[in-house]
Design a protein around this motif. Structure first.
Motif, PDB file in Angstrom:
ATOM      1  N   SER A 163       3.061  21.046  -4.240  1.00 14.55           N
ATOM      2  CA  SER A 163       3.534  20.002  -5.157  1.00 14.55           C
ATOM      3  C   SER A 163       4.845  19.392  -4.684  1.00 14.55           C
ATOM      4  CB  SER A 163       3.693  20.569  -6.566  1.00 14.55           C
ATOM      5  OG  SER A 163       4.629  21.637  -6.579  1.00 14.55           O
ATOM      6  N   LYS A 164       5.796  20.228  -4.260  1.00 10.29           N
ATOM      7  CA  LYS A 164       7.084  19.719  -3.790  1.00 10.29           C
ATOM      8  C   LYS A 164       6.916  18.907  -2.507  1.00 10.29           C
ATOM      9  CE  LYS A 164       9.520  23.713  -5.702  1.00 10.29           C
ATOM     10  NZ  LYS A 164      10.037  23.012  -6.883  1.00 10.29           N
ATOM     11  N   MET A 165       6.005  19.372  -1.642  1.00  9.92           N
ATOM     12  CA  MET A 165       5.750  18.633  -0.401  1.00  9.92           C
ATOM     13  C   MET A 165       5.192  17.249  -0.691  1.00  9.92           C
ATOM     14  SD  MET A 165       3.114  19.557   2.692  1.00  9.92           S
ATOM     15  CE  MET A 165       3.807  21.172   2.948  1.00  9.92           C
ATOM     16  N   MET A 166       4.211  17.165  -1.599  1.00  9.78           N
ATOM     17  CA  MET A 166       3.602  15.877  -1.921  1.00  9.78           C
ATOM     18  C   MET A 166       4.607  14.941  -2.576  1.00  9.78           C
ATOM     19  SD  MET A 166       0.616  16.128  -0.703  1.00  9.78           S
ATOM     20  CE  MET A 166      -0.086  14.633  -1.367  1.00  9.78           C
ATOM     21  N   LEU A 167       5.424  15.478  -3.487  1.00 12.66           N
ATOM     22  CA  LEU A 167       6.437  14.646  -4.148  1.00 12.66           C
ATOM     23  C   LEU A 167       7.463  14.145  -3.146  1.00 12.66           C
ATOM     24  CD1 LEU A 167       7.421  13.586  -6.911  1.00 12.66           C
ATOM     25  CD2 LEU A 167       8.828  15.640  -7.081  1.00 12.66           C
ATOM     26  N   SER A 168       7.863  15.003  -2.208  1.00 11.70           N
ATOM     27  CA  SER A 168       8.852  14.618  -1.202  1.00 11.70           C
ATOM     28  C   SER A 168       8.294  13.552  -0.259  1.00 11.70           C
ATOM     29  CB  SER A 168       9.284  15.850  -0.405  1.00 11.70           C
ATOM     30  OG  SER A 168       9.775  16.862  -1.259  1.00 11.70           O
ATOM     31  N   ILE A 169       7.045  13.730   0.146  1.00 15.76           N
ATOM     32  CA  ILE A 169       6.399  12.721   1.002  1.00 15.76           C
ATOM     33  C   ILE A 169       6.306  11.385   0.261  1.00 15.76           C
ATOM     34  CG2 ILE A 169       4.210  12.088   2.096  1.00 15.76           C
ATOM     35  CD1 ILE A 169       3.844  15.051   2.782  1.00 15.76           C
ATOM     36  N   ALA A 170       6.029  11.440  -1.040  1.00 14.60           N
ATOM     37  CA  ALA A 170       5.951  10.216  -1.837  1.00 14.60           C
ATOM     38  C   ALA A 170       7.288   9.479  -1.835  1.00 14.60           C
ATOM     39  CB  ALA A 170       5.532  10.552  -3.266  1.00 14.60           C
ATOM     40  N   VAL A 171       8.380  10.218  -1.987  1.00 16.34           N
ATOM     41  CA  VAL A 171       9.708   9.600  -1.963  1.00 16.34           C
ATOM     42  C   VAL A 171       9.978   8.962  -0.609  1.00 16.34           C
ATOM     43  CG1 VAL A 171      12.192  10.059  -2.121  1.00 16.34           C
ATOM     44  CG2 VAL A 171      10.620  11.175  -3.704  1.00 16.34           C
ATOM     45  N   CYS A 172       9.589   9.643   0.467  1.00 16.48           N
ATOM     46  CA  CYS A 172       9.794   9.105   1.815  1.00 16.48           C
ATOM     47  C   CYS A 172       8.934   7.866   2.060  1.00 16.48           C
ATOM     48  CB  CYS A 172       9.495  10.181   2.854  1.00 16.48           C
ATOM     49  SG  CYS A 172      10.678  11.546   2.852  1.00 16.48           S
ATOM     50  N   LEU A 173       7.739   7.828   1.484  1.00 17.04           N
ATOM     51  CA  LEU A 173       6.901   6.635   1.590  1.00 17.04           C
ATOM     52  C   LEU A 173       7.580   5.432   0.936  1.00 17.04           C
ATOM     53  CD1 LEU A 173       3.288   7.979   0.863  1.00 17.04           C
ATOM     54  CD2 LEU A 173       4.181   7.153   3.047  1.00 17.04           C
ATOM     55  N   ILE A 174       8.176   5.670  -0.220  1.00 21.57           N
ATOM     56  CA  ILE A 174       8.877   4.583  -0.918  1.00 21.57           C
ATOM     57  C   ILE A 174      10.066   4.107  -0.102  1.00 21.57           C
ATOM     58  CG2 ILE A 174      10.218   4.020  -2.979  1.00 21.57           C
ATOM     59  CD1 ILE A 174       8.427   6.011  -4.512  1.00 21.57           C
ATOM     60  N   VAL A 175      10.851   5.061   0.435  1.00 22.94           N
ATOM     61  CA  VAL A 175      12.013   4.697   1.255  1.00 22.94           C
ATOM     62  C   VAL A 175      11.565   3.928   2.499  1.00 22.94           C
ATOM     63  CG1 VAL A 175      13.898   5.610   2.660  1.00 22.94           C
ATOM     64  CG2 VAL A 175      13.401   6.628   0.436  1.00 22.94           C
ATOM     65  N   GLY A 176      10.512   4.418   3.160  1.00 24.80           N
ATOM     66  CA  GLY A 176      10.022   3.742   4.356  1.00 24.80           C
ATOM     67  C   GLY A 176       9.500   2.340   4.068  1.00 24.80           C
ATOM     68  N   ALA A 177       8.780   2.194   2.948  1.00 25.38           N
ATOM     69  CA  ALA A 177       8.248   0.875   2.596  1.00 25.38           C
ATOM     70  C   ALA A 177       9.373  -0.115   2.294  1.00 25.38           C
ATOM     71  CB  ALA A 177       7.320   1.005   1.391  1.00 25.38           C
ATOM     72  N   VAL A 178      10.443   0.378   1.673  1.00 24.05           N
ATOM     73  CA  VAL A 178      11.571  -0.504   1.340  1.00 24.05           C
ATOM     74  C   VAL A 178      12.354  -0.872   2.595  1.00 24.05           C
ATOM     75  CG1 VAL A 178      13.765  -0.636   0.104  1.00 24.05           C
ATOM     76  CG2 VAL A 178      11.761   0.329  -1.022  1.00 24.05           C
ATOM     77  N   GLU A 179      12.612   0.123   3.461  1.00 25.31           N
ATOM     78  CA  GLU A 179      13.460  -0.108   4.632  1.00 25.31           C
ATOM     79  C   GLU A 179      12.746  -0.877   5.743  1.00 25.31           C
ATOM     80  OE1 GLU A 179      16.505   0.257   4.922  1.00 25.31           O
ATOM     81  OE2 GLU A 179      17.125   1.645   3.362  1.00 25.31           O
ATOM     82  N   TYR A 180      11.470  -0.586   5.959  1.00 26.34           N
ATOM     83  CA  TYR A 180      10.743  -1.196   7.079  1.00 26.34           C
ATOM     84  C   TYR A 180       9.719  -2.238   6.646  1.00 26.34           C
ATOM     85  CZ  TYR A 180      12.633   2.806   9.638  1.00 26.34           C
ATOM     86  OH  TYR A 180      13.470   3.740  10.205  1.00 26.34           O
ATOM     87  N   GLY A 181       9.571  -2.409   5.332  1.00 28.98           N
ATOM     88  CA  GLY A 181       8.538  -3.311   4.838  1.00 28.98           C
ATOM     89  C   GLY A 181       9.000  -4.738   4.645  1.00 28.98           C
ATOM     90  N   SER A 182       8.121  -5.508   4.033  1.00 28.18           N
ATOM     91  CA  SER A 182       8.370  -6.945   3.841  1.00 28.18           C
ATOM     92  C   SER A 182       8.578  -7.301   2.375  1.00 28.18           C
ATOM     93  CB  SER A 182       7.185  -7.743   4.405  1.00 28.18           C
ATOM     94  OG  SER A 182       6.958  -7.436   5.758  1.00 28.18           O
ATOM     95  N   ILE A 239       0.829  -1.210   0.000  1.00 29.38           N
ATOM     96  CA  ILE A 239       0.000   0.000   0.000  1.00 29.38           C
ATOM     97  C   ILE A 239       0.862   1.260   0.000  1.00 29.38           C
ATOM     98  CG2 ILE A 239      -1.620   1.365   1.381  1.00 29.38           C
ATOM     99  CD1 ILE A 239      -2.891  -1.294   2.274  1.00 29.38           C
ATOM    100  N   LEU A 240       1.846   1.307   0.899  1.00 26.27           N
ATOM    101  CA  LEU A 240       2.706   2.489   0.985  1.00 26.27           C
ATOM    102  C   LEU A 240       3.551   2.659  -0.270  1.00 26.27           C
ATOM    103  CD1 LEU A 240       3.932   2.312   4.701  1.00 26.27           C
ATOM    104  CD2 LEU A 240       2.207   3.819   3.715  1.00 26.27           C
ATOM    105  N   LEU A 241       4.075   1.544  -0.782  1.00 26.95           N
ATOM    106  CA  LEU A 241       4.896   1.605  -1.984  1.00 26.95           C
ATOM    107  C   LEU A 241       4.066   2.074  -3.184  1.00 26.95           C
ATOM    108  CD1 LEU A 241       7.884   0.936  -2.585  1.00 26.95           C
ATOM    109  CD2 LEU A 241       7.110  -1.270  -3.443  1.00 26.95           C
ATOM    110  N   SER A 242       2.861   1.552  -3.303  1.00 27.56           N
ATOM    111  CA  SER A 242       1.980   1.950  -4.406  1.00 27.56           C
ATOM    112  C   SER A 242       1.588   3.417  -4.295  1.00 27.56           C
ATOM    113  CB  SER A 242       0.722   1.074  -4.413  1.00 27.56           C
ATOM    114  OG  SER A 242       1.055  -0.290  -4.546  1.00 27.56           O
ATOM    115  N   ALA A 243       1.251   3.848  -3.064  1.00 26.95           N
ATOM    116  CA  ALA A 243       0.886   5.246  -2.847  1.00 26.95           C
ATOM    117  C   ALA A 243       2.045   6.168  -3.208  1.00 26.95           C
ATOM    118  CB  ALA A 243       0.473   5.465  -1.395  1.00 26.95           C
TER     119      ALA A 243
END
Length: 391
Positions: free
Chosen positions: A246-265, A211-215
């Motif tokens: 726009s920059k805030m949303m894009l930055s949050i999106a990048v952090c979601l991807i990083v978080g999903a990769v680092e803490y996900g399964s 979910i987080l990675l897709s978002a």
């Protein structure tokens, strides 16, 4: 807009490095400068003294000569990491604004880090203030100067010479317009340090990871894709909202991807990112960023006829630029960046060792003095007790 991804990652690595390595933060600032300036100086030298003689054609003298003249006027500010502030209309190559912008934000981030280590109450206030200003100032500049929300050429001339674009000069290249991505990246770096992925791996279930990675990926592609509808709206508010968020949303999106990769399964992405070839290529990205514009300019300025565009020609052209850029970046890394980094690390590490030795000597001296005072106190107490007992 995707340039903001680099600012997010830069802020992330800055705070992660400062907190994990426990180095003197100002030594890190100096080291960062020398990591940038080596390859950057080579590119400046090439544009000033060499590039003029590497091509030909009806457009060559006009455009290549202009780049050389710009470089002669702006090289000093470029070396001082100020060419996105002073004489920014003479920036060359076109991507050279990114280096001083990133360095200025790194200095800001280091100041915030030092403040957090000295005075937490003041640090909270300053961090909130900087965050608010980073959000408001780009909106104010856009409204005050009636700028478009995106960097678009007004005519064919500006397609070849973006520094004549008012939006480019007053907003796009300024460090205050990149503050939001950088601060969000720093926040993500803090999370990664405080909650180490090694100790919190797979804390997210596979469903939440997906979910987080897709978002994250949806936002990464959706935010830039929606730019046209927001920026060409007839009302005044829509472009300002796009600039603000726009920059805030894009930055949050990048952090979601990083978080999903680092803490996900989802292990496959982490395994791909851990491949040795990815590590090697990541070392070359700075050089690729610097050199790719030169190859594009070389091809564009030396044109003698209209270009034929098709999927195959575009793929061939893009592949050629990529290969040439990575090759040039490899030479820059081997003969400029790596040797200079080693020298800087040697100097700064020896300085750190001296400081640590001085601190250690001071601690030993304090411990020794403390022990002597304790022994002296015990002896006085013993003498007093013996005298009392005798009495």
């Amino acid at each position: 807009m995707y340039i903001d991804v680099f600012f997010v990652m830069s802020g992330l690595f800055l705070i992660k490095g400062l907190m994990e390595k426990k180095k003197n933060p100002w030594v890190s600032v100096v080291s960062r400068y020398f990591r940038f300036i080596g390859s950057f100086s080579i590119i400046i030298f090439y544009v000033m003294f060499v590039s003029m003689y590497t091509g030909d054609g009806p457009l060559w003298q006009r455009f290549a000569g202009r780049e050389q003249q710009k470089s002669e006027k702006s090289w000093l500010w470029a070396v001082l990491m100020l060419n996105n502030i002073i004489d920014s209309q003479f920036i060359t190559p076109i991507v050279a604004w990114h280096i001083p912008c990133d360095y200025q934000l790194a200095v800001m981030g280091t100041l915030l880090y030092v403040l957090w280590t000295k005075n937490i109450r003041m640090a909270k206030f300053v961090t909130v203030l900087v965050s608010i200003l980073s959000l408001i100032v780009p909106v104010f500049v856009t409204y005050w100067h009636q700028l478009p929300a995106m960097l678009l050429p007004d005519n064919i001339e500006k397609l070849f010479d973006f520094p004549t674009n008012e939006m480019f000069l007053k907003l796009y290249i300024k460090s205050y317009s990149r503050g939001v991505p950088y601060l969000i990246g720093m926040a993500m770096g803090y999370i990664l340090v405080m909650y180490k992925p090694v100790n919190n791996r797979r804390i997210l279930s596979k469903e939440w990871s997906i979910i987080l990675l897709s978002a994250g990926y949806i936002l990464v592609f959706k935010v830039p894709a929606s730019a046209s509808s927001w920026c060409h709206s007839n009302d005044v508010i829509s472009p300002l909202l796009f600039v603000a968020f726009s920059k805030m949303m894009l930055s949050i999106a990048v952090c979601l991807i990083v978080g999903a990769v680092e803490y996900g399964s989802i292990d496959i992405i982490r395994r791909i990112a851990s491949l040795h070839i990815i590590t090697v290529l990541s070392r070359l990205t700075f050089g690729v960023f610097l050199t790719h514009a030169l190859f594009i300019q070389q091809n564009t300025y030396s044109m003698r006829a209209l270009m034929y565009h098709s999927v195959m020609t575009e793929l061939t052209y893009a592949s050629g630029v990529a290969v040439l850029s990575f090759t040039a970046a490899a030479f820059l890394w081997l003969f400029v960046e790596a040797p200079l980094n080693n020298i800087v690390n040697l100097v700064t590490s020896s300085r750190n060792n001296k400081v640590e030795e001085e601190i250690g000597d001071q601690e030993d001296k304090l411990i020794k003095n403390g022990k002597e005072k304790i022994i002296e106190g015990v002896q006085k107490r013993t003498t007093t007790i013996n005298a009392y007992t005798k009495y």
